[in-house]
Design a protein around this motif. Structure first.
Motif, PDB file in Angstrom:
ATOM      1  N   HIS A   1       7.018  -7.734   3.354  1.00 55.14           N
ATOM      2  CA  HIS A   1       7.399  -6.586   4.190  1.00 55.14           C
ATOM      3  C   HIS A   1       7.596  -6.993   5.664  1.00 55.14           C
TER       4      HIS A   1
ATOM      5  N   CYS B   1       1.693   0.022   1.926  1.00 57.86           N
ATOM      6  CA  CYS B   1       1.824  -1.055   2.923  1.00 57.86           C
ATOM      7  C   CYS B   1       3.252  -1.040   3.458  1.00 57.86           C
ATOM      8  N   SER B   2       4.225  -0.864   2.539  1.00 60.01           N
ATOM      9  CA  SER B   2       5.640  -0.833   2.918  1.00 60.01           C
ATOM     10  C   SER B   2       5.915   0.270   3.933  1.00 60.01           C
TER      11      SER B   2
ATOM     12  N   HIS C   1       2.688  10.854   0.798  1.00 64.74           N
ATOM     13  CA  HIS C   1       3.172   9.936  -0.232  1.00 64.74           C
ATOM     14  C   HIS C   1       4.411  10.486  -0.959  1.00 64.74           C
TER      15      HIS C   1
ATOM     16  N   GLY D   1       8.305   2.254  -0.532  1.00 67.34           N
ATOM     17  CA  GLY D   1       7.906   1.200  -1.473  1.00 67.34           C
ATOM     18  C   GLY D   1       8.320   1.615  -2.875  1.00 67.34           C
ATOM     19  N   ASP D   2       8.184   0.681  -3.823  1.00 65.51           N
ATOM     20  CA  ASP D   2       8.533   1.007  -5.213  1.00 65.51           C
ATOM     21  C   ASP D   2       7.564   2.063  -5.750  1.00 65.51           C
ATOM     22  N   GLY D   3       6.313   2.039  -5.294  1.00 72.12           N
ATOM     23  CA  GLY D   3       5.360   3.067  -5.701  1.00 72.12           C
ATOM     24  C   GLY D   3       5.732   4.401  -5.083  1.00 72.12           C
ATOM     25  N   ASP D   4       5.961   4.397  -3.792  1.00 70.86           N
ATOM     26  CA  ASP D   4       6.284   5.608  -3.020  1.00 70.86           C
ATOM     27  C   ASP D   4       7.564   6.275  -3.536  1.00 70.86           C
TER      28      ASP D   4
ATOM     29  N   ASN E   1       7.845  -4.615  -4.557  1.00 71.03           N
ATOM     30  CA  ASN E   1       6.990  -5.750  -4.936  1.00 71.03           C
ATOM     31  C   ASN E   1       6.382  -5.586  -6.332  1.00 71.03           C
TER      32      ASN E   1
ATOM     33  N   VAL F   1       4.216  -3.622  -7.430  1.00 70.78           N
ATOM     34  CA  VAL F   1       2.823  -3.141  -7.484  1.00 70.78           C
ATOM     35  C   VAL F   1       2.566  -2.103  -6.401  1.00 70.78           C
ATOM     36  N   TYR F   2       1.422  -1.418  -6.518  1.00 75.76           N
ATOM     37  CA  TYR F   2       0.921  -0.579  -5.434  1.00 75.76           C
ATOM     38  C   TYR F   2       0.031  -1.510  -4.600  1.00 75.76           C
ATOM     39  N   GLY F   3       0.615  -2.135  -3.567  1.00 77.91           N
ATOM     40  CA  GLY F   3      -0.157  -3.090  -2.759  1.00 77.91           C
ATOM     41  C   GLY F   3      -1.344  -2.430  -2.069  1.00 77.91           C
ATOM     42  N   LEU F   4      -1.094  -1.290  -1.444  1.00 75.40           N
ATOM     43  CA  LEU F   4      -2.132  -0.650  -0.619  1.00 75.40           C
ATOM     44  C   LEU F   4      -3.371  -0.288  -1.429  1.00 75.40           C
TER      45      LEU F   4
HETATM   46  C1  LIG Z   1      -0.789  12.016  -3.101  1.00 73.85           C
HETATM   47  C2  LIG Z   1      -1.265  10.599  -3.155  1.00 73.85           C
HETATM   48  N1  LIG Z   1      -1.440  10.011  -4.354  1.00 73.85           N
HETATM   49  C3  LIG Z   1      -1.853   8.719  -4.415  1.00 73.85           C
HETATM   50  C4  LIG Z   1      -2.091   8.013  -3.274  1.00 73.85           C
HETATM   51  C5  LIG Z   1      -2.603   6.584  -3.374  1.00 73.85           C
HETATM   52  N2  LIG Z   1      -1.590   5.602  -2.975  1.00 73.85           N
HETATM   53  C6  LIG Z   1      -1.539   5.134  -1.725  1.00 73.85           C
HETATM   54  S1  LIG Z   1      -0.316   4.032  -1.493  1.00 73.85           S
HETATM   55  C7  LIG Z   1       0.137   4.145  -3.120  1.00 73.85           C
HETATM   56  C8  LIG Z   1       1.262   3.327  -3.683  1.00 73.85           C
HETATM   57  C9  LIG Z   1       1.766   2.283  -2.777  1.00 73.85           C
HETATM   58  O1  LIG Z   1       2.703   1.475  -3.421  1.00 73.85           O
HETATM   59  P1  LIG Z   1       4.103   1.133  -2.793  1.00 73.85           P
HETATM   60  O2  LIG Z   1       4.804   2.365  -2.365  1.00 73.85           O
HETATM   61  O3  LIG Z   1       4.825   0.285  -3.773  1.00 73.85           O
HETATM   62  O4  LIG Z   1       3.755   0.345  -1.468  1.00 73.85           O
HETATM   63  P2  LIG Z   1       3.115  -1.098  -1.237  1.00 73.85           P
HETATM   64  O5  LIG Z   1       1.708  -0.811  -0.796  1.00 73.85           O
HETATM   65  O6  LIG Z   1       3.161  -1.874  -2.514  1.00 73.85           O
HETATM   66  O7  LIG Z   1       3.952  -1.687  -0.189  1.00 73.85           O
HETATM   67  C10 LIG Z   1      -0.659   5.049  -3.807  1.00 73.85           C
HETATM   68  C11 LIG Z   1      -0.521   5.366  -5.253  1.00 73.85           C
HETATM   69  C12 LIG Z   1      -1.889   8.670  -2.025  1.00 73.85           C
HETATM   70  N3  LIG Z   1      -2.064   8.040  -0.861  1.00 73.85           N
HETATM   71  N4  LIG Z   1      -1.478   9.952  -2.012  1.00 73.85           N
END
Ligand SMILES: Cc1ncc(C[n+]2csc(CCOP(=O)(O)OP(=O)(O)O)c2C)c(N)n1
Ligand code: SF4
Length: 351
Positions: free
Chosen positions: A39, A68-69, A87, A111-114, A140, A142-145
């Motif tokens: 990132h 993190c992203s 989120h 992010g891919d999670g977001d 990435n 994964v959910y890095g954070l």
């Molecule tokens: C409503 C809500 N659900 C779950 C979470 C927990 N959470 C925080 S960051 C995250 C996913 C992050 O993954 P990504 O977007 O891929 O970012 P990365 O950290 O990998 O860069 C999750 C599930 C949250 N913060 N808020």
């Protein structure tokens, strides 16, 4: 979001752009991400792209969600507007901001999670509306954070740090965007700044939603053998179909001729993107062939990168909504609220 400010020291010989700003002026707070996180390389590419495009920092808005992203927005263009949403809600908050003020450059980082889990509906509708924004997914797998759980972009068979294999089919943001009618679709790699910077510049110049999926390895949770989002795997399996050179309106074309087939796509502001095909028969203006190319690469365990699809003739959200040329935020109160009589007439039309 907590952040550590960088000391405001500038080298006296630092190069300036047409606005008299140095690269340092496009930086943000000190990164608190893990050393080596992909990132941070995306941040460096964004700083370079914004400096080269000579964006006025106060005319840009950085938008993000959670992850993190999503912290990336704190690390570039410190003088710009910014909104860190909850989120997965970045696309919706950006749609609202862009509806009210079409005069800003919107840079959304996710992010891919977001974007591919909690925010999937938001992303889909921002694409469908063709909100005028750069939409970067720092992908990435994964959910890095939250310490490295598989995300929806994890490939079947890709293993976690502890060796567990992912069994569920991935959502590929590039295929999703092509299917939903996205007018600018690209994929790049955080480790390839030479490819990423011109793609980001073209994406910012594009009118409509420009989706840039950037493979951005998580060194703490997904950079081991067995991962398909590691630095080593991406370097080995990256296949660039089309290389983009971005030529701003006022600059002379100085990109050397290579003898390869070159296509020029004119952006709505008159800037041009030169697309050099490195694969034969690849047409980046044909949605079906872009889709087929990405699917074929997937089947060969290759990662299709480059500017994969662009359509500069698409209508954006403001065209669909038929808004007036002046950003709504700049209209006087009387124009925004024409009064009770006008509202009454409007309501009569629906009775
Ligand atoms: C409503 C809500 N659900 C779950 C979470 C927990 N959470 C925080 S960051 C995250 C996913 C992050 O993954 P990504 O977007 O891929 O970012 P990365 O950290 O990998 O860069 C999750 C599930 C949250 N913060 N808020
Ligand atoms: S946990 Fe992963 S994604 Fe988060 S900062 Fe560290 S390397 Fe980057």
């Amino acid at each position: 979001m907590t952040s550590i400010a960088k000391p405001p020291v500038k080298h006296p010989t630092a190069r300036t752009n047409g606005r008299g700003l140095t690269l340092r002026d496009y930086e943000g707070a000190m990164s608190t991400l893990c050393a080596g996180c992909g990132h941070d390389s995306v941040t460096a590419a964004l700083v370079q792209a914004a400096w080269e495009l000579e964006i006025e920092p106060h005319r840009a808005a950085k938008m993000s969600g959670i992850g993190c992203s999503s912290k990336t927005t704190a690390y570039f263009m410190k003088q710009s507007h910014g909104f860190n949403s909850v989120h997965g809600r970045m696309p919706s908050v950006t749609s609202g901001a862009a509806a009210a003020n079409k005069g800003l450059t919107y840079i959304g980082i996710s992010g891919d999670g977001d974007s591919l889990s909690i925010g999937l509906g938001q992303l889909s509708h921002a694409i469908r509306r063709n909100v005028n924004m750069l939409y970067v997914i720092e992908n990435n797998g994964v959910y890095g954070l939250t310490k490295g759980q598989f995300s929806a972009s994890a490939d079947i068979g890709s293993t976690s740090k502890k060796g567990e294999a992912n069994e569920q089919a991935p959502i590929d943001p590039v295929l999703l965007a092509l299917t939903l009618g996205c007018t600018f679709v690209a994929r790049s790699f955080s480790g390839d700044k030479q490819q990423l910077v011109p793609i980001l510049k073209a994406a910012i110049a594009h009118k409509g939603l420009a989706l840039v999926d950037v493979i951005s390895p998580c060194v703490s949770f997904n950079d081991h053998e067995g991962s398909t989002k590691s630095y080593a795997y991406t370097r080995e399996h990256e296949v660039e179909a089309v290389h983009a050179d971005f030529i701003p309106l006022k600059r002379e074309i100085t990109v050397p001729e290579t003898g390869e087939e070159v296509r020029v796509v004119e952006m709505h502001d008159g800037a041009r993107v030169r697309l050099r095909s490195t694969a034969t028969d690849y047409d980046p203006t044909n949605r079906e062939s872009a889709y087929a190319h990405v699917r074929a690469c997937q089947a060969r365990h290759e990662i299709a990168t480059g500017l994969l699809f662009v359509d500069e003739n698409g209508r954006d959200m403001h065209d669909y909504l038929k808004t007036v040329p002046t950003p709504l935020v700049d209209l006087p109160f009387e124009a925004l609220c024409p009064g009770k009589d006008a509202l009454g007439k409007l309501m009569d039309r629906y009775r």
